[in-house]
Write a protein that holds these residues in place. Structure first.
Motif, PDB file in Angstrom:
ATOM      1  N   ASP A   1       0.815  -1.222   0.000  1.00  0.00           N
ATOM      2  CA  ASP A   1       0.000   0.000   0.000  1.00  0.00           C
ATOM      3  C   ASP A   1       0.844   1.266   0.000  1.00  0.00           C
ATOM      4  OD1 ASP A   1      -2.332  -1.497   0.040  1.00  0.00           O
ATOM      5  OD2 ASP A   1      -2.601  -1.320   2.213  1.00  0.00           O
TER       6      ASP A   1
ATOM      7  N   ARG B   1       0.512   2.444  -3.691  1.00  0.00           N
ATOM      8  CA  ARG B   1      -0.091   1.692  -4.798  1.00  0.00           C
ATOM      9  C   ARG B   1      -1.172   2.508  -5.502  1.00  0.00           C
ATOM     10  NH1 ARG B   1      -1.521  -3.288  -2.643  1.00  0.00           N
ATOM     11  NH2 ARG B   1      -3.255  -2.216  -1.661  1.00  0.00           N
ATOM     12  N   ASP B   2      -2.020   3.192  -4.739  1.00  0.00           N
ATOM     13  CA  ASP B   2      -3.090   3.979  -5.359  1.00  0.00           C
ATOM     14  C   ASP B   2      -2.531   5.079  -6.251  1.00  0.00           C
ATOM     15  OD1 ASP B   2      -4.970   2.384  -4.109  1.00  0.00           O
ATOM     16  OD2 ASP B   2      -5.373   3.827  -2.503  1.00  0.00           O
TER      17      ASP B   2
ATOM     18  N   ALA C   1      -2.997   5.466 -10.287  1.00  0.00           N
ATOM     19  CA  ALA C   1      -3.461   6.722 -10.897  1.00  0.00           C
ATOM     20  C   ALA C   1      -2.481   7.183 -11.975  1.00  0.00           C
ATOM     21  CB  ALA C   1      -3.645   7.791  -9.826  1.00  0.00           C
TER      22      ALA C   1
ATOM     23  N   SER D   1      -2.882   4.982 -15.041  1.00  0.00           N
ATOM     24  CA  SER D   1      -4.247   4.827 -15.563  1.00  0.00           C
ATOM     25  C   SER D   1      -4.436   5.341 -16.984  1.00  0.00           C
ATOM     26  CB  SER D   1      -5.257   5.492 -14.626  1.00  0.00           C
ATOM     27  OG  SER D   1      -5.065   6.890 -14.618  1.00  0.00           O
TER      28      SER D   1
END
Length: 144
Positions: free
Chosen positions: A38, A58-59, A63, A66
């Motif tokens: 994370d 990770r987020d 992003a 993406s």
């Protein structure tokens, strides 16, 4: 990758496949993003306009990746060589990815070295080096 959660990232599947082969014995998860902690730190040891030199988490990485398929579609990943560092939990991955830059129509063939630190079967640090000239030439009218 058949998980619908990752459908937006299919342009990167050859990258995911080649690096996951390199880390298969050391990480858990069926998809690249499942192998990332994370709070993992990613360092990109090259400079491109509008691209960070570091991303945390990770987020944030998801992003960042993406919109990858808006400009580049990969069709293969190969040339994998895995080196185990003397430092426990550190892998050095050499690999290549091949594809096409959509806005120039040029072939995209790039080589990478990624220094990956793994703890508790998750990637906690990723330091990436690539052939910046190959990436630049695929993005522009520059000839090699």
């Amino acid at each position: 990758m058949s998980n619908p959660q990752y459908a937006a990232f299919t342009a990167l599947d050859p990258f995911f496949d080649v690096v996951m082969r390199g880390m298969a014995d050391d990480v858990d998860g069926n998809h690249y993003f499942e192998a990332i902690a994370d709070d993992a730190i990613f360092e990109f040891r090259y400079v491109f306009p509008n691209f960070p030199t570091q991303t945390v988490g990770r987020d944030a990485l998801m992003a960042l990746y993406s919109s990858y398929g808006d400009g580049t579609v990969l069709h293969s990943g190969d040339g994998l060589v895995v080196h185990r560092s003397q430092e426990p939990g550190v892998l050095i991955l050499e690999y290549e990815v091949h594809g096409k830059k959509l806005h120039t129509g040029k072939a995209y063939d790039n080589r990478f070295v990624s220094v990956v630190t793994i703890k508790d079967r998750k990637v906690v640090h990723w330091r990436d080096y690539m052939d910046s000239l190959a990436a630049y030439a695929a993005e522009t009218d520059a000839a090699l």
